[in-house]
Design an enzyme around this catalytic site. Structure first.
Site, PDB file in Angstrom:
ATOM      1  N   ASP A 126      16.881  34.874  64.270  1.00 29.31           N
ATOM      2  CA  ASP A 126      15.810  35.011  63.619  1.00 29.31           C
ATOM      3  C   ASP A 126      14.793  33.201  62.525  1.00 29.31           C
ATOM      4  O   ASP A 126      16.199  33.760  61.600  1.00 29.31           O
ATOM      5  CB  ASP A 126      14.420  35.892  63.010  1.00 29.31           C
ATOM      6  CG  ASP A 126      14.205  36.117  62.566  1.00 29.31           C
ATOM      7  OD1 ASP A 126      13.132  35.942  62.261  1.00 29.31           O
ATOM      8  OD2 ASP A 126      13.269  37.368  62.522  1.00 29.31           O
ATOM      9  N   ARG A 128      12.884  32.869  61.257  1.00 29.88           N
ATOM     10  CA  ARG A 128      11.261  33.322  60.234  1.00 29.88           C
ATOM     11  C   ARG A 128      11.660  32.962  58.733  1.00 29.88           C
ATOM     12  O   ARG A 128      13.066  33.337  58.275  1.00 29.88           O
ATOM     13  CB  ARG A 128      10.417  34.388  60.483  1.00 29.88           C
ATOM     14  CG  ARG A 128       9.936  34.265  62.115  1.00 29.88           C
ATOM     15  CD  ARG A 128       9.667  35.007  62.677  1.00 29.88           C
ATOM     16  NE  ARG A 128       9.912  36.590  62.515  1.00 29.88           N
ATOM     17  CZ  ARG A 128      10.567  37.424  63.230  1.00 29.88           C
ATOM     18  NH1 ARG A 128       9.241  37.901  63.224  1.00 29.88           N
ATOM     19  NH2 ARG A 128      11.252  38.458  63.082  1.00 29.88           N
TER      20      ARG A 128
END
Length: 200
Positions: A126, A128
């Site tokens: 991930d 982000r």
């Protein structure tokens, strides 16, 4: 300060007429929007969704994920309450971008799960960045969220940015045979809370 407010306008949808606020990340030229409804700057916790862009799910109706269904459910819940905010972040494919997501889908077609596919492409599970949320919410006068998410990592990341998460509200929708393995991987490897009996 990397986030610059650009302009606001009305955005009529099938659920409500939202105020749409445009922001630019001057470090990477990405553009983000926040949809708000009602008075979100009154100091009370705001029903909110922090949603990362998913072209395939949000616009092309893909059943490989639950993103589009979550987006619609969040907007509907905000409309029903008459007050809330939806942050739409341009972080496609958990931050790897659209074309890399297509490459990841190809690896998933060959048997990799969503985390393994990202890692085989040289990315983290991930990628982000939620730090951009703080400045957008500050501009809108929002200090506390009732956050619609199944992702405890998102709660942790936003809390570390100085935001108050008054409540986590599960958002369970869009489950189907095409995304069962994907959702199981998010629960098993990314810690998403996918069942009603899990810790709230």
């Amino acid at each position: 300060m990397s986030i610059r407010f650009v302009e606001s306008s009305k955005l009529p949808t099938e659920w409500a007429v939202f105020d749409m606020h445009g922001f630019e990340d001057i470090e990477n030229d990405k553009e983000h929007v926040v949809l708000t409804l009602g008075d979100v700057a009154d100091g009370e916790p705001v029903l909110a969704r922090v949603h990362s862009e998913c072209l395939t799910g949000d616009a092309l109706f893909s059943m490989r994920c639950d993103c589009g269904s979550q987006l619609q459910a969040a907007l509907q819940k905000i409309a029903e309450e008459g007050r809330g905010a939806l942050l739409y972040l341009r972080q496609e494919g958990r931050g790897i971008g659209l074309l890399n997501k297509i490459k990841a889908y190809k690896l998933q077609d060959a048997g990799a799960d969503t985390v393994e596919a990202n890692e085989q492409l040289g990315f983290g599970a991930d990628m982000r960045n939620y730090s951009i949320c703080t400045e957008m919410l500050r501009h809108l006068g929002i200090k506390s969220l009732r956050l619609m998410t199944n992702n405890p990592r998102k709660v942790k990341a936003l809390t570390e940015q100085g935001l108050t998460i008054a409540e986590r509200i599960p958002l369970k929708t869009g489950h189907n045979p095409h995304n069962a393995h994907y959702l199981a991987t998010k629960a098993g490897k990314l810690g998403h809370l996918m069942h009603d009996d899990e810790e709230q």
